[in-house]
Design a protein around this motif. Structure first.
Motif, short mmCIF file in Angstrom:
data_model
loop_
_atom_site.label_atom_id
_atom_site.label_comp_id
_atom_site.label_asym_id
_atom_site.label_seq_id
_atom_site.Cartn_x
_atom_site.Cartn_y
_atom_site.Cartn_z
N LEU A 100 -1.46 22.40 -13.60
CA LEU A 100 -0.77 21.23 -13.07
C LEU A 100 -0.28 20.39 -14.24
O LEU A 100 -1.07 19.80 -14.98
N TYR A 101 1.04 20.34 -14.43
CA TYR A 101 1.66 19.55 -15.50
C TYR A 101 2.47 18.41 -14.88
O TYR A 101 3.53 18.66 -14.30
N GLY A 127 7.29 24.45 -8.62
CA GLY A 127 5.94 23.95 -8.85
C GLY A 127 5.97 22.44 -9.00
O GLY A 127 5.65 21.89 -10.05
N SER A 128 6.34 21.76 -7.93
CA SER A 128 6.64 20.32 -8.00
C SER A 128 5.42 19.43 -8.10
O SER A 128 5.55 18.21 -8.28
N GLY A 129 4.22 19.98 -8.00
CA GLY A 129 3.00 19.20 -8.20
C GLY A 129 2.89 18.01 -7.28
O GLY A 129 3.08 18.10 -6.07
N THR A 130 2.60 16.85 -7.86
CA THR A 130 2.42 15.63 -7.07
C THR A 130 3.74 14.87 -6.86
O THR A 130 3.72 13.74 -6.38
N GLY A 131 4.86 15.47 -7.27
CA GLY A 131 6.14 14.80 -7.13
C GLY A 131 6.46 13.86 -8.27
O GLY A 131 7.30 12.96 -8.13
N SER A 132 5.84 14.07 -9.43
CA SER A 132 6.03 13.16 -10.56
C SER A 132 7.45 13.17 -11.09
O SER A 132 7.90 12.19 -11.68
N ARG A 147 14.57 19.07 -3.76
CA ARG A 147 13.53 19.81 -3.05
C ARG A 147 12.50 20.31 -4.05
O ARG A 147 12.84 20.78 -5.14
N GLY A 148 11.25 20.19 -3.68
CA GLY A 148 10.17 20.70 -4.51
C GLY A 148 9.38 21.75 -3.75
O GLY A 148 9.18 21.62 -2.53
N ILE A 149 8.92 22.76 -4.45
CA ILE A 149 8.08 23.80 -3.86
C ILE A 149 6.78 23.87 -4.65
O ILE A 149 6.80 24.05 -5.88
N GLU A 150 5.66 23.70 -3.98
CA GLU A 150 4.35 23.67 -4.62
C GLU A 150 3.38 24.53 -3.81
O GLU A 150 3.36 24.47 -2.58
N ALA A 151 2.57 25.33 -4.51
CA ALA A 151 1.63 26.23 -3.84
C ALA A 151 0.30 25.55 -3.52
O ALA A 151 -0.31 25.80 -2.48
N ALA A 152 -0.19 24.70 -4.42
CA ALA A 152 -1.51 24.09 -4.25
C ALA A 152 -1.47 23.03 -3.15
O ALA A 152 -0.61 22.14 -3.16
N PRO A 153 -2.39 23.08 -2.21
CA PRO A 153 -2.33 22.15 -1.06
C PRO A 153 -2.56 20.69 -1.43
O PRO A 153 -1.95 19.81 -0.82
N GLY A 154 -3.43 20.42 -2.40
CA GLY A 154 -3.71 19.03 -2.77
C GLY A 154 -2.49 18.31 -3.33
O GLY A 154 -2.08 17.27 -2.79
N ARG A 170 12.66 16.46 -0.22
CA ARG A 170 11.83 17.28 0.67
C ARG A 170 10.89 18.14 -0.16
O ARG A 170 11.30 18.72 -1.17
N PHE A 171 9.64 18.21 0.26
CA PHE A 171 8.65 19.07 -0.41
C PHE A 171 8.20 20.17 0.55
O PHE A 171 7.93 19.92 1.72
N GLU A 172 8.12 21.38 0.00
CA GLU A 172 7.62 22.52 0.76
C GLU A 172 6.40 23.10 0.06
O GLU A 172 6.27 22.99 -1.16
N ARG A 173 5.55 23.72 0.84
CA ARG A 173 4.40 24.41 0.27
C ARG A 173 4.63 25.90 0.34
O ARG A 173 4.98 26.44 1.39
N GLY A 174 4.46 26.59 -0.78
CA GLY A 174 4.66 28.03 -0.79
C GLY A 174 4.92 28.55 -2.19
O GLY A 174 4.71 27.86 -3.19
N ASP A 175 5.41 29.77 -2.26
CA ASP A 175 5.71 30.46 -3.51
C ASP A 175 7.19 30.30 -3.80
O ASP A 175 8.04 30.76 -3.03
N PHE A 176 7.52 29.65 -4.91
CA PHE A 176 8.95 29.41 -5.19
C PHE A 176 9.70 30.70 -5.52
O PHE A 176 10.92 30.75 -5.42
#
Length: 251
Positions: A100-101, A127-132, A147-154, A170-176
């Protein structure tokens, strides 16, 4: 050998060395000499296997911390909670080798300067992380779509909460890698050296015109069209690659 398998092999090797020495030579009273032998042997095995340097303190501290934790007499629920928190934040980082960067404010400003003025750019954060990156960037450029795509649920959940009032984000969860990038003209990546060759191959295939902006990690074997030095404390470098005829902002 995958890094996680190297780590497992190193720890097992350390246990085998320690158990062998217990049977063949005196290690002193108590458990700590045995623990020390296991830790040093695990770190040495990891070095022989050419594990990344940051694995060394992990190997040295893993079993000693297990022993200390066992002596704390803490409720097992705390360990389960800590495991759940780490899993939610890092998810499959052991496999992808992408930690997580967070992107800092100076880098957000530098990326904003790369977006052409007066043009409704569409930016994808891998790998948009926390939206930083995207949360402040979407406020700076309300005319663009992000749009951000992030795999980790937290981190994904936190980014969704941060962006709940931002209509252009918009943020999505999954594999970019499993998503198409063809709808975007700018792709931003702050990952690690490991996936950059794969990122480049997918970008070349799906970005007919557009920009690939890589934070800190260049594409191996490919010369960027431009390098941006970000004036921040960590001396961030942005590597800019262009596809097609997309215009870059000039200084």
């Amino acid at each position: 050998m995958p890094p996680a398998l190297k780590a497992l092999f190193a720890q097992l090797a350390g246990c085998i060395v320690a158990a062998t020495l217990v049977r063949s030579a005196p290690l002193g009273a108590g458990i700590w000499p045995l623990v020390a032998v296991q830790a040093i042997s695990a770190a040495a095995t990891g070095t022989v296997l050419r594990s990344a340097r940051w694995w060394l303190p992990i190997h040295l501290g893993f079993v000693p911390l297990l022993v200390l934790a066992g002596r704390l007499d803490a409720d097992p629920g705390w360990y389960l909670a800590a495991f759940g928190l780490l899993l939610a934040v890092y998810w499959t980082s052991f496999r992808t080798q992408v930690p997580l960067y967070p992107t800092n404010r100076a880098t957000v400003a530098a990326v904003a300067d790369l977006l052409p003025p007066g043009r409704r750019s569409r930016l994808l954060d891998l790998g948009s992380g926390t939206g930083s990156l995207l949360c402040p960037l979407a406020r700076l450029r309300p005319d663009c779509r992000f749009r951000g795509i992030e795999a980790a649920p937290g981190p994904w959940l936190l980014s969704r909460l941060r962006a709940r009032d931002q209509l252009n984000l918009r943020f999505e969860r999954g594999d970019f890698f499993a998503r198409s990038w063809s709808d975007f003209d700018v792709v931003y990546a702050f990952l690690s050296p490991v996936p950059m060759a794969k990122v480049w191959a997918k970008a070349r295939e799906e970005l007919r015109t557009g920009l690939l902006i890589s934070n800190s990690f260049p594409v191996p074997g490919e010369a960027p069209e431009r390098i941006v030095q970000v004036p921040d404390a960590r001396a961030t470098v942005l590597y800019i690659y262009r596809f097609g005829s997309t215009a870059l902002q000039t200084e």
